[in-house]
Scaffold this active site. Structure first.
Site, mmCIF file in Angstrom:
data_model
loop_
_atom_site.group_PDB
_atom_site.id
_atom_site.type_symbol
_atom_site.label_atom_id
_atom_site.label_comp_id
_atom_site.label_asym_id
_atom_site.label_seq_id
_atom_site.Cartn_x
_atom_site.Cartn_y
_atom_site.Cartn_z
ATOM 1 N N ASP A 20 0.849 -1.197 0.000
ATOM 2 C CA ASP A 20 0.000 0.000 0.000
ATOM 3 C C ASP A 20 0.881 1.242 0.000
ATOM 4 O OD1 ASP A 20 -3.279 0.181 0.720
ATOM 5 O OD2 ASP A 20 -2.155 2.070 0.883
ATOM 6 N N VAL B 213 1.721 1.298 -6.662
ATOM 7 C CA VAL B 213 1.627 0.290 -7.730
ATOM 8 C C VAL B 213 1.748 0.874 -9.135
ATOM 9 C CG1 VAL B 213 0.270 -1.349 -6.341
ATOM 10 C CG2 VAL B 213 -0.916 0.298 -7.833
ATOM 11 N N ASN C 101 -5.556 -5.447 -6.374
ATOM 12 C CA ASN C 101 -6.753 -4.806 -5.824
ATOM 13 C C ASN C 101 -6.667 -3.273 -5.820
ATOM 14 O OD1 ASN C 101 -9.169 -4.452 -3.882
ATOM 15 N ND2 ASN C 101 -7.431 -3.612 -2.723
ATOM 16 N N TYR D 263 -12.200 5.877 -15.554
ATOM 17 C CA TYR D 263 -12.337 4.731 -14.650
ATOM 18 C C TYR D 263 -12.925 3.528 -15.391
ATOM 19 C CZ TYR D 263 -13.605 1.899 -10.575
ATOM 20 O OH TYR D 263 -13.720 0.880 -9.667
ATOM 21 N N LYS E 142 -10.916 -0.069 -16.110
ATOM 22 C CA LYS E 142 -11.367 -1.352 -15.563
ATOM 23 C C LYS E 142 -11.743 -2.332 -16.680
ATOM 24 C CE LYS E 142 -10.971 -0.693 -11.092
ATOM 25 N NZ LYS E 142 -10.055 -1.509 -10.278
HETATM 26 N N1 LIG Z 1 -15.830 0.346 -3.330
HETATM 27 C C1 LIG Z 1 -16.515 0.067 -4.406
HETATM 28 O O1 LIG Z 1 -17.727 0.317 -4.482
HETATM 29 C C2 LIG Z 1 -15.828 -0.573 -5.594
HETATM 30 C C3 LIG Z 1 -16.624 -0.963 -6.673
HETATM 31 C C4 LIG Z 1 -16.014 -1.562 -7.764
HETATM 32 C C5 LIG Z 1 -14.648 -1.757 -7.791
HETATM 33 N N2 LIG Z 1 -13.904 -1.358 -6.733
HETATM 34 C C6 LIG Z 1 -12.444 -1.577 -6.823
HETATM 35 O O2 LIG Z 1 -11.997 -2.254 -5.666
HETATM 36 C C7 LIG Z 1 -10.631 -1.915 -5.424
HETATM 37 C C8 LIG Z 1 -10.462 -1.504 -3.964
HETATM 38 O O3 LIG Z 1 -11.224 -0.336 -3.763
HETATM 39 P P1 LIG Z 1 -11.801 0.113 -2.342
HETATM 40 O O4 LIG Z 1 -13.192 0.526 -2.588
HETATM 41 O O5 LIG Z 1 -11.474 -0.883 -1.318
HETATM 42 O O6 LIG Z 1 -10.947 1.452 -2.143
HETATM 43 P P2 LIG Z 1 -10.292 2.108 -0.833
HETATM 44 O O7 LIG Z 1 -9.999 3.505 -1.228
HETATM 45 O O8 LIG Z 1 -11.120 1.863 0.384
HETATM 46 O O9 LIG Z 1 -8.925 1.296 -0.694
HETATM 47 C C9 LIG Z 1 -7.967 1.362 -1.708
HETATM 48 C C10 LIG Z 1 -6.602 1.039 -1.122
HETATM 49 O O10 LIG Z 1 -5.654 1.080 -2.193
HETATM 50 C C11 LIG Z 1 -4.560 1.903 -1.821
HETATM 51 N N3 LIG Z 1 -4.003 2.509 -3.032
HETATM 52 C C12 LIG Z 1 -4.612 3.381 -3.871
HETATM 53 N N4 LIG Z 1 -3.775 3.743 -4.854
HETATM 54 C C13 LIG Z 1 -2.614 3.073 -4.638
HETATM 55 C C14 LIG Z 1 -1.377 3.029 -5.312
HETATM 56 N N5 LIG Z 1 -1.147 3.789 -6.402
HETATM 57 N N6 LIG Z 1 -0.399 2.225 -4.833
HETATM 58 C C15 LIG Z 1 -0.599 1.479 -3.707
HETATM 59 N N7 LIG Z 1 -1.751 1.502 -3.014
HETATM 60 C C16 LIG Z 1 -2.744 2.284 -3.485
HETATM 61 C C17 LIG Z 1 -5.157 2.928 -0.877
HETATM 62 O O11 LIG Z 1 -4.158 3.517 -0.043
HETATM 63 C C18 LIG Z 1 -6.153 2.085 -0.101
HETATM 64 O O12 LIG Z 1 -5.549 1.440 1.003
HETATM 65 C C19 LIG Z 1 -10.287 -0.833 -6.434
HETATM 66 O O13 LIG Z 1 -9.597 -1.376 -7.526
HETATM 67 C C20 LIG Z 1 -11.632 -0.312 -6.858
HETATM 68 O O14 LIG Z 1 -11.615 0.263 -8.140
HETATM 69 C C21 LIG Z 1 -14.453 -0.774 -5.646
#
Ligand SMILES: NC(=O)c1ccc[n+]([C@@H]2O[C@H](COP(=O)([O-])OP(=O)(O)OC[C@H]3O[C@@H](n4cnc5c(N)ncnc54)[C@H](O)[C@@H]3O)[C@@H](O)[C@H]2O)c1
Length: 259
Positions: free
Chosen positions: A36, A62, A88, A162, A166
């Site tokens: 992270d 990442v 993720n 976005y 994806k």
């Molecule tokens: N929450 C939703 O409704 C949802 C829906 C569809 C897809 N997603 C996908 O699920 C995944 C997780 O999302 P989430 O909702 O848990 O988000 P979140 O913001 O709660 O957590 C994301 C985590 O990724 C870390 N992060 C972000 N950019 C980074 C980078 N460049 N390098 C390293 N770490 C990084 C952040 O610090 C955080 O800990 C994402 O790929 C998101 O697109 C989420």
């Protein structure tokens, strides 16, 4: 224990879905390289996780190849092998339609959501081969990749950057699965719907026009899932029992996209 002694890399491990995956995997006996960009929170989290597995913090972004290569090398160095990569980490855009989208937004979203995971897949695949030089064609699984994409890959739940980032990750999932069909590498995607995480807090201020358009989709579902709902799907895909699931996209969205 469903993942006893498996060596797994999880990106975006500090918050939301990544935190739930990391916690569950460690509870199920996996050893996890937790990646992270939030270094302090990551260190704290790894200290407090309860085994039988363990999590080793790997702070990094990442979007940088030094992180995506380094985290895979760290798994081999720490745990002696690599079994599963979970891509993720991801960021939202500002909901802009393509006509209003900035280059900065497009570049940032693709760097984190698409190019980072694809570099990580390249490194993981080559590491699976290096670690299993004697694997026979069509033999057992030598490695597995789980990409967290989004229902936005196929439905218009966010802006152009976005959704396109994806969709590209989804295409890369299927392509990689197809290419290595006889090589023992499994690649699957999970497409979450609306999940309660920190992503709304970190996303940029939403564009009025774009947000107005995407908001129309919300009427089709008032349901929100929890990060554990996605972690449970990831647990299933990470287990050897799911060995015949390859190139699949599992939608976990409480039926949001059935309309
Ligand atoms: N929450 C939703 O409704 C949802 C829906 C569809 C897809 N997603 C996908 O699920 C995944 C997780 O999302 P989430 O909702 O848990 O988000 P979140 O913001 O709660 O957590 C994301 C985590 O990724 C870390 N992060 C972000 N950019 C980074 C980078 N460049 N390098 C390293 N770490 C990084 C952040 O610090 C955080 O800990 C994402 O790929 C998101 O697109 C989420």
């Amino acid at each position: 224990m469903k993942l006893k002694d498996k060596s797994i890399v999880v990106t975006g491990a500090v918050a939301g879905i990544g935190a739930a995956i990391t916690e569950l995997f460690v509870r199920e006996g996996a050893n996890v390289i937790a990646v992270d960009k939030q270094e302090e929170r990551l260190m704290e989290m790894c200290k407090t996780l309860e085994g039988p597995g363990r999590a080793v913090a790997f702070p990094g972004n990442v979007a940088l190849q030094s992180t995506t290569d380094g985290m895979i090398d760290a798994a081999v160095a720490e745990f002696g092998t690599l079994d599963v990569l979970v891509n993720n980490a991801g960021v939202m855009d500002d909901n802009t339609a393509v006509g209003d989208m900035s280059d900065e937004m497009m570049d940032e979203v693709f760097a984190v959501n698409t190019f980072g995971p694809m570099r990580a897949m390249r490194k993981a695949v080559n590491t699976f081969f290096e670690l299993n030089p004697d694997a026979e064609e069509d033999d057992e699984t030598i490695g597995s990749i789980i990409n967290i994409t989004s229902v936005g890959a196929l439905h218009q739940t966010a802006g152009a950057s976005y959704c396109a980032s994806k969709a590209a990750l989804l295409a890369a999932t299927k392509n990689t699965s197809f290419m290595y069909i006889h090589k023992g590498i499994r690649v699957n995607a999970i497409a979450p719907g609306g999940i309660v995480t920190e992503i709304p807090i970190t996303m940029p201020t939403a564009d009025e026009f774009g947000f107005g358009r995407t908001s129309e989709l919300l009427v089709h579902s008032s349901l929100l899932g929890m990060p554990e709902d996605i972690a449970n799907a990831a647990l299933f895909l990470a287990q050897d029992e799911s060995h015949f699931i390859n190139g699949a996209v599992i939608t976990v969205d409480g039926a949001w996209t059935t309309f």
